[in-house]
Write a protein that holds these residues in place. Structure first.
Motif, PDB file in Angstrom:
ATOM      1  N   LEU A   1     -27.018 -66.110  57.893  1.00 12.94           N
ATOM      2  CA  LEU A   1     -25.956 -65.341  57.258  1.00 12.94           C
ATOM      3  C   LEU A   1     -26.542 -64.542  56.099  1.00 12.94           C
ATOM      4  N   LEU A   2     -26.451 -63.228  56.198  1.00 13.37           N
ATOM      5  CA  LEU A   2     -26.972 -62.356  55.157  1.00 13.37           C
ATOM      6  C   LEU A   2     -25.821 -61.672  54.432  1.00 13.37           C
ATOM      7  N   HIS A   3     -26.000 -61.440  53.161  1.00 14.49           N
ATOM      8  CA  HIS A   3     -24.998 -60.702  52.408  1.00 14.49           C
ATOM      9  C   HIS A   3     -25.702 -59.880  51.335  1.00 14.49           C
ATOM     10  N   LEU A   4     -25.286 -58.635  51.217  1.00 10.25           N
ATOM     11  CA  LEU A   4     -25.918 -57.722  50.275  1.00 10.25           C
ATOM     12  C   LEU A   4     -25.567 -58.122  48.845  1.00 10.25           C
ATOM     13  N   GLN A   5     -26.593 -58.227  48.010  1.00 10.36           N
ATOM     14  CA  GLN A   5     -26.406 -58.631  46.625  1.00 10.36           C
ATOM     15  C   GLN A   5     -26.919 -57.546  45.679  1.00 10.36           C
ATOM     16  N   THR A   6     -26.373 -57.541  44.487  1.00  5.14           N
ATOM     17  CA  THR A   6     -26.855 -56.660  43.424  1.00  5.14           C
ATOM     18  C   THR A   6     -27.521 -57.526  42.366  1.00  5.14           C
TER      19      THR A   6
ATOM     20  N   PHE B   1     -37.221 -48.604  55.895  1.00  3.75           N
ATOM     21  CA  PHE B   1     -38.089 -49.558  56.602  1.00  3.75           C
ATOM     22  C   PHE B   1     -38.506 -50.741  55.726  1.00  3.75           C
ATOM     23  N   TRP B   2     -38.138 -50.733  54.440  1.00  6.39           N
ATOM     24  CA  TRP B   2     -38.595 -51.782  53.526  1.00  6.39           C
ATOM     25  C   TRP B   2     -38.115 -53.163  53.983  1.00  6.39           C
ATOM     26  N   HIS B   3     -36.829 -53.266  54.257  1.00  2.00           N
ATOM     27  CA  HIS B   3     -36.239 -54.548  54.659  1.00  2.00           C
ATOM     28  C   HIS B   3     -35.896 -54.610  56.144  1.00  2.00           C
ATOM     29  N   ALA B   4     -35.969 -53.468  56.841  1.00  2.00           N
ATOM     30  CA  ALA B   4     -35.463 -53.421  58.216  1.00  2.00           C
ATOM     31  C   ALA B   4     -36.064 -54.488  59.137  1.00  2.00           C
TER      32      ALA B   4
ATOM     33  N   PHE C   1     -30.038 -48.856  57.977  1.00  2.00           N
ATOM     34  CA  PHE C   1     -28.958 -48.532  57.035  1.00  2.00           C
ATOM     35  C   PHE C   1     -28.832 -49.612  55.956  1.00  2.00           C
ATOM     36  N   SER C   2     -28.881 -50.876  56.368  1.00  2.00           N
ATOM     37  CA  SER C   2     -28.747 -51.984  55.420  1.00  2.00           C
ATOM     38  C   SER C   2     -29.888 -51.979  54.409  1.00  2.00           C
ATOM     39  N   SER C   3     -31.108 -51.704  54.877  1.00  2.00           N
ATOM     40  CA  SER C   3     -32.257 -51.641  53.983  1.00  2.00           C
ATOM     41  C   SER C   3     -32.083 -50.544  52.939  1.00  2.00           C
TER      42      SER C   3
ATOM     43  N   TYR D   1     -41.455 -60.882  50.077  1.00  2.00           N
ATOM     44  CA  TYR D   1     -40.445 -61.864  50.497  1.00  2.00           C
ATOM     45  C   TYR D   1     -39.338 -61.987  49.460  1.00  2.00           C
ATOM     46  N   PHE D   2     -39.694 -61.942  48.194  1.00  2.00           N
ATOM     47  CA  PHE D   2     -38.719 -62.137  47.132  1.00  2.00           C
ATOM     48  C   PHE D   2     -37.806 -60.927  46.975  1.00  2.00           C
ATOM     49  N   THR D   3     -38.294 -59.723  47.306  1.00  2.00           N
ATOM     50  CA  THR D   3     -37.404 -58.563  47.272  1.00  2.00           C
ATOM     51  C   THR D   3     -36.318 -58.702  48.336  1.00  2.00           C
ATOM     52  N   PHE D   4     -36.676 -59.309  49.470  1.00  2.00           N
ATOM     53  CA  PHE D   4     -35.708 -59.463  50.554  1.00  2.00           C
ATOM     54  C   PHE D   4     -34.682 -60.552  50.254  1.00  2.00           C
ATOM     55  N   VAL D   5     -35.147 -61.741  49.886  1.00  2.00           N
ATOM     56  CA  VAL D   5     -34.199 -62.839  49.653  1.00  2.00           C
ATOM     57  C   VAL D   5     -33.307 -62.542  48.454  1.00  2.00           C
ATOM     58  N   ASP D   6     -33.806 -61.749  47.509  1.00  2.00           N
ATOM     59  CA  ASP D   6     -33.002 -61.402  46.344  1.00  2.00           C
ATOM     60  C   ASP D   6     -31.888 -60.437  46.711  1.00  2.00           C
TER      61      ASP D   6
END
Length: 278
Positions: free
Chosen positions: A4-9, A175-178, A194-196, A258-263
């Motif tokens: 389960l992913l959710h976009l965070q700020t 492409f950073w997180h894609a 788009f999500s990235s 990895y930390f840019t993605f999980v954050d």
């Protein structure tokens, strides 16, 4: 199975946190992390020996490089030693995700080629001419030195470089997180791109600080090493030191991805890594 992913700020200061965690992960498994990057470099040089096809395959491999290092960091945090298997692991989940990853790889390679063609058109071949000159250095030759100076002074060269760097930076955003969004979230190619883009835009302050910190580290370390070897009168060692230093910083950078993605999309980057004393 998808997570389960959710976009965070996240706050801007997290851009520095990602860098710090990258160094900590590298410190835990320095040989494994640097070995993975060195292995990729070696494979890349081998691919470049293949005319045309090798260059395309290398470009296609770059999205899997970033995802592979995210998987490597994930393993290090679980006290495991990553191997080269992290680079092919994304292609072994499901046929659908493998095809999506390959589609991303192909799109990245094709877009990069288009950027290079456009940049060559903008500079009128000035960058290619400079490359040809630098590929055949002639020491203590005034004519060669003047030719290099003339090539560097070519106005179109600056416009071409600005086009290359600017478009390459824009391309890195979707492409950073894609690949990670496909791997962990099961998203389709267009949705992942788009999500990235949305994730980086929403956290642009953190990514801007992250970029500034990395630029400062690269420039600062280069100046420090140059100063030390100059004071010691060992300027001839500078080229020999550049390779290991570049390998070190590149390895730490990729370990931090990895930390840019999980954050941005998962549980958030922890203030302290597992196993650390608070």
């Amino acid at each position: 199975m998808s997570m389960l992913l959710h976009l965070q700020t996240v706050p801007a200061r997290n851009g520095l946190l990602w860098v710090r965690h990258g160094f900590k992960v590298f410190q835990r498994k320095p040989l494994a992390i640097s070995g993975l990057f060195a292995m990729f470099l070696f494979a890349g040089f081998a691919l470049l020996l293949l005319p045309v096809l090798g260059s395309m395959l290398l470009l296609m491999a770059l999205p899997l490089l970033s995802l592979g290092f995210m998987l490597a960091t994930h393993l290090v945090l679980q006290n495991q030693t990553p191997t080269a298997a992290v680079f092919i692991a994304p292609l072994k989940l499901t046929p659908q995700r493998r095809n999506t990853q390959l589609a991303l790889c192909g799109a990245y390679a094709l877009t990069t080629v288009l950027i290079m063609l456009l940049s060559n058109w903008v500079d009128g071949g000035a960058f290619e001419a400079l490359q040809q000159l630098l590929a055949k250095p002639e020491a203590n030759d005034p004519a060669y030195e003047k030719a290099v100076e003339a090539a560097l002074a070519e106005p179109s060269l600056m416009w071409g470089m600005m086009t290359r760097l600017g478009l390459a930076a824009l391309l890195s955003v979707p492409f950073w997180h894609a690949p990670a969004l496909v791997h962990w979230g099961g998203q389709g190619a267009l949705q992942a791109l788009f999500s990235s883009t949305l994730g980086i835009w929403r956290n642009k302050a953190a990514f801007a600080l992250n970029a500034l910190v990395w630029a400062g580290l690269v420039v600062g370390l280069a100046l420090l090493v140059s100063l030390v070897v100059s004071l010691l009168g060992l300027g001839q060692l500078l080229p020999m030191l550049a390779l290991p230093l570049g390998l070190f910083l590149s390895s730490v950078f990729y370990a931090s991805l990895y930390f840019t993605f999980v954050d941005c999309f998962m549980f958030g980057a922890p203030r302290e890594l597992p196993g650390e004393k608070a």
